[in-house]
Design an enzyme around this catalytic site. Structure first.
Site, mmCIF file in Angstrom:
data_model
loop_
_atom_site.group_PDB
_atom_site.id
_atom_site.type_symbol
_atom_site.label_atom_id
_atom_site.label_comp_id
_atom_site.label_asym_id
_atom_site.label_seq_id
_atom_site.Cartn_x
_atom_site.Cartn_y
_atom_site.Cartn_z
ATOM 1 N N ASP A 176 102.817 66.007 -55.586
ATOM 2 C CA ASP A 176 102.207 66.274 -54.329
ATOM 3 C C ASP A 176 100.634 66.378 -54.560
ATOM 4 O O ASP A 176 100.668 67.901 -54.568
ATOM 5 C CB ASP A 176 102.943 66.527 -53.905
ATOM 6 C CG ASP A 176 102.132 66.163 -52.133
ATOM 7 O OD1 ASP A 176 101.490 65.498 -51.638
ATOM 8 O OD2 ASP A 176 102.961 67.265 -51.044
ATOM 9 N N GLY A 177 100.256 65.429 -54.039
ATOM 10 C CA GLY A 177 98.457 66.198 -54.396
ATOM 11 C C GLY A 177 97.625 65.752 -55.098
ATOM 12 O O GLY A 177 97.484 65.560 -56.003
ATOM 13 N N GLY A 178 96.854 64.457 -55.147
ATOM 14 C CA GLY A 178 95.910 63.775 -55.664
ATOM 15 C C GLY A 178 96.421 63.374 -56.838
ATOM 16 O O GLY A 178 96.103 62.428 -58.007
ATOM 17 N N MET A 189 105.196 72.040 -44.014
ATOM 18 C CA MET A 189 104.507 73.994 -44.489
ATOM 19 C C MET A 189 104.160 75.003 -43.706
ATOM 20 O O MET A 189 102.748 74.586 -42.782
ATOM 21 C CB MET A 189 102.613 72.555 -45.368
ATOM 22 C CG MET A 189 103.378 72.429 -46.660
ATOM 23 S SD MET A 189 101.372 70.745 -46.897
ATOM 24 C CE MET A 189 102.132 69.299 -46.289
ATOM 25 N N HIS A 238 107.627 67.110 -45.389
ATOM 26 C CA HIS A 238 107.204 68.301 -45.926
ATOM 27 C C HIS A 238 106.430 69.704 -45.185
ATOM 28 O O HIS A 238 105.745 69.597 -44.620
ATOM 29 C CB HIS A 238 106.406 67.891 -47.136
ATOM 30 C CG HIS A 238 105.383 68.755 -47.887
ATOM 31 N ND1 HIS A 238 104.241 68.576 -48.881
ATOM 32 C CD2 HIS A 238 105.835 70.067 -48.144
ATOM 33 C CE1 HIS A 238 104.252 69.330 -49.373
ATOM 34 N NE2 HIS A 238 104.546 70.438 -49.094
ATOM 35 N N ASP A 273 103.693 65.255 -43.927
ATOM 36 C CA ASP A 273 102.731 66.081 -43.818
ATOM 37 C C ASP A 273 103.183 66.926 -42.690
ATOM 38 O O ASP A 273 102.510 66.708 -42.147
ATOM 39 C CB ASP A 273 102.264 66.479 -44.115
ATOM 40 C CG ASP A 273 102.098 65.565 -46.200
ATOM 41 O OD1 ASP A 273 102.270 66.427 -47.021
ATOM 42 O OD2 ASP A 273 101.333 64.976 -46.698
ATOM 43 N N PHE A 332 95.393 70.065 -47.164
ATOM 44 C CA PHE A 332 94.291 68.520 -47.293
ATOM 45 C C PHE A 332 94.739 67.515 -47.936
ATOM 46 O O PHE A 332 95.249 67.929 -48.954
ATOM 47 C CB PHE A 332 93.107 69.111 -46.834
ATOM 48 C CG PHE A 332 93.244 70.477 -46.077
ATOM 49 C CD1 PHE A 332 91.980 69.830 -44.960
ATOM 50 C CD2 PHE A 332 93.060 71.690 -47.031
ATOM 51 C CE1 PHE A 332 92.020 71.738 -44.608
ATOM 52 C CE2 PHE A 332 92.664 72.921 -46.233
ATOM 53 C CZ PHE A 332 92.426 72.542 -44.366
ATOM 54 N N GLY A 333 94.573 66.487 -47.191
ATOM 55 C CA GLY A 333 94.528 65.185 -47.971
ATOM 56 C C GLY A 333 93.532 65.413 -48.760
ATOM 57 O O GLY A 333 92.233 66.405 -48.795
ATOM 58 N N GLY A 334 92.685 64.027 -49.794
ATOM 59 C CA GLY A 334 92.188 64.113 -50.344
ATOM 60 C C GLY A 334 91.200 64.861 -51.472
ATOM 61 O O GLY A 334 90.302 65.342 -51.900
ATOM 62 N N HIS A 392 106.645 59.748 -46.661
ATOM 63 C CA HIS A 392 106.043 61.401 -47.054
ATOM 64 C C HIS A 392 105.720 61.835 -45.435
ATOM 65 O O HIS A 392 104.354 61.196 -45.683
ATOM 66 C CB HIS A 392 105.102 61.703 -48.457
ATOM 67 C CG HIS A 392 105.037 63.164 -48.807
ATOM 68 N ND1 HIS A 392 106.025 63.523 -49.052
ATOM 69 C CD2 HIS A 392 103.738 63.695 -48.578
ATOM 70 C CE1 HIS A 392 105.438 65.049 -49.683
ATOM 71 N NE2 HIS A 392 104.566 65.663 -48.392
ATOM 72 N N GLY A 420 98.831 60.357 -50.740
ATOM 73 C CA GLY A 420 97.937 59.708 -49.870
ATOM 74 C C GLY A 420 96.620 59.290 -49.274
ATOM 75 O O GLY A 420 96.802 58.151 -49.498
ATOM 76 N N SER A 421 95.152 59.400 -49.829
ATOM 77 C CA SER A 421 93.880 58.661 -49.711
ATOM 78 C C SER A 421 94.415 57.631 -50.817
ATOM 79 O O SER A 421 93.830 57.218 -50.465
ATOM 80 C CB SER A 421 93.063 59.932 -50.831
ATOM 81 O OG SER A 421 93.006 60.973 -50.490
ATOM 82 N N MET A 465 103.182 70.971 -56.225
ATOM 83 C CA MET A 465 102.236 70.776 -56.055
ATOM 84 C C MET A 465 101.086 70.653 -56.566
ATOM 85 O O MET A 465 100.703 71.813 -57.264
ATOM 86 C CB MET A 465 101.722 72.134 -54.584
ATOM 87 C CG MET A 465 102.668 72.131 -53.485
ATOM 88 S SD MET A 465 103.130 70.300 -52.454
ATOM 89 C CE MET A 465 101.335 69.920 -52.120
ATOM 90 N N MET A 508 102.232 70.480 -40.648
ATOM 91 C CA MET A 508 101.359 72.231 -40.920
ATOM 92 C C MET A 508 101.321 73.147 -39.771
ATOM 93 O O MET A 508 100.286 72.180 -38.436
ATOM 94 C CB MET A 508 100.428 71.410 -41.409
ATOM 95 C CG MET A 508 100.115 70.450 -43.055
ATOM 96 S SD MET A 508 98.618 70.325 -42.962
ATOM 97 C CE MET A 508 98.462 69.242 -44.724
ATOM 98 N N SER A 537 101.915 58.962 -48.154
ATOM 99 C CA SER A 537 101.399 60.252 -47.164
ATOM 100 C C SER A 537 101.293 60.178 -46.395
ATOM 101 O O SER A 537 99.552 59.363 -45.949
ATOM 102 C CB SER A 537 101.058 61.119 -48.229
ATOM 103 O OG SER A 537 101.183 62.388 -46.589
HETATM 104 C C1 DX5 Z 1 98.701 68.807 -49.051
HETATM 105 C C2 DX5 Z 1 99.962 67.553 -48.589
HETATM 106 C C3 DX5 Z 1 99.658 65.900 -49.651
HETATM 107 C C4 DX5 Z 1 98.737 65.206 -49.136
HETATM 108 C C5 DX5 Z 1 98.370 64.248 -50.064
HETATM 109 O O1 DX5 Z 1 98.726 69.315 -48.367
HETATM 110 O O2 DX5 Z 1 100.965 67.827 -48.830
HETATM 111 O O3 DX5 Z 1 101.214 65.122 -49.294
HETATM 112 O O4 DX5 Z 1 97.971 64.816 -47.858
HETATM 113 O O5 DX5 Z 1 97.375 63.767 -50.187
HETATM 114 P P1 DX5 Z 1 96.197 63.246 -51.311
HETATM 115 O O6 DX5 Z 1 97.038 62.236 -51.969
HETATM 116 O O7 DX5 Z 1 95.272 62.725 -50.157
HETATM 117 O O8 DX5 Z 1 96.237 64.354 -51.990
HETATM 118 ZN ZN ZN Z 2 102.711 67.051 -49.283
#
Ligand code: DX5
Ligand code: ZN
Length: 218
Positions: A175-177, A68, A66, A35, A143-145, A33, A197-198, A137, A37, A8
């Site tokens: 997607d996420g964490g 959002m 993606h 994101d 948010f990332g991380g 990816h 992402g992170s 999800m 928002m 991401s």
């Molecule tokens: C969250 C996003 C994810 C996010 C993933 O709203 O849709 O794609 O960037 O980031 P990590 O891998 O850090 O959770």
């Molecule tokens: Zn995403």
């Protein structure tokens, strides 16, 4: 079978976007990816069409966009024109999901639908044959991380069963964490695409981090 990896760009250094995209080009990533928002569907604002277009200008990997955002049906064509290969909308944001998925495909992209952590997979029953990618999800989007939600393993496994039973070709994206801590178990549960992402961009060596996820074999 190895998973497909979609780092991401949300976790990248936006002041060096071209360099970050080139890093992903040189990696084992299968997608980038993206994101998007809007500050309404999720409590955060990231970037939109011009930044997606700028990423696409430098990317050699397909963009997995993606959305959002509320009313995503209003922005399908601009995102496909900006270079999206997959356009993913949120089930929770679509009053006419079936129509929206058909429209994405009519525009020439693959159609994705994302489910928030609280949304049951059963809500996909009547549209699964229109879906190319289901994005589960594993955090609340915005948010990332964030911390991975453990219930996601069961959700992915149940979704895999539903897809097999229906004879659907839909891929499962998580997607996420996502990190080395949970990636293998997710792939074993049925995940086809891992977004990270992170885990990628905070790693000392992002290329190696991507390779480590890609090398998971089940
Ligand atoms: C969250 C996003 C994810 C996010 C993933 O709203 O849709 O794609 O960037 O980031 P990590 O891998 O850090 O959770
Ligand atoms: Zn995403």
């Amino acid at each position: 079978m190895n998973p497909q990896i979609a780092p991401s760009i949300l976790a990248a250094d936006f002041s060096n976007l071209q360099r970050e995209v080139e890093l992903l080009n040189a990696s084992a990533a299968d997608f980038i990816h993206v994101d998007v928002m809007d500050g309404i569907f999720v409590p955060n604002i990231s970037f939109g069409i011009p930044v997606t277009e700028a990423i696409h200008r430098h990317a050699t990997k397909p963009l997995d966009v993606h959305l959002m955002i509320v009313n995503p049906e209003l922005y399908l064509e601009p995102f496909v024109k900006a270079g999206a290969s997959i356009v993913t909308v949120h089930l929770e944001a679509c009053t006419h999901l079936h129509r929206t998925l058909q429209e994405i495909k009519r525009l020439g992209a693959s159609a994705g639908v994302a489910l928030n952590p609280h949304t049951p997979i059963e809500l996909l029953t009547e549209v699964l044959e229109e879906v190319d990618v289901v994005c589960v999800m594993s955090v609340n989007p915005g948010f990332g991380g964030q911390k991975f939600i453990e219930n996601s393993y069961t959700k992915v496994a149940n979704l895999k069963n539903m897809i097999l039973k229906k004879g659907s070709k839909a891929l499962i994206e998580v997607d996420g964490g996502v990190s080395e801590q949970n990636a293998r178990r997710l792939v074993e549960a049925g995940a086809d695409i891992l977004v990270a992402g992170s885990f990628v961009f905070k790693a000392p060596d992002p290329i190696a981090a991507i390779a480590s996820l890609k090398s998971i074999t089940i």
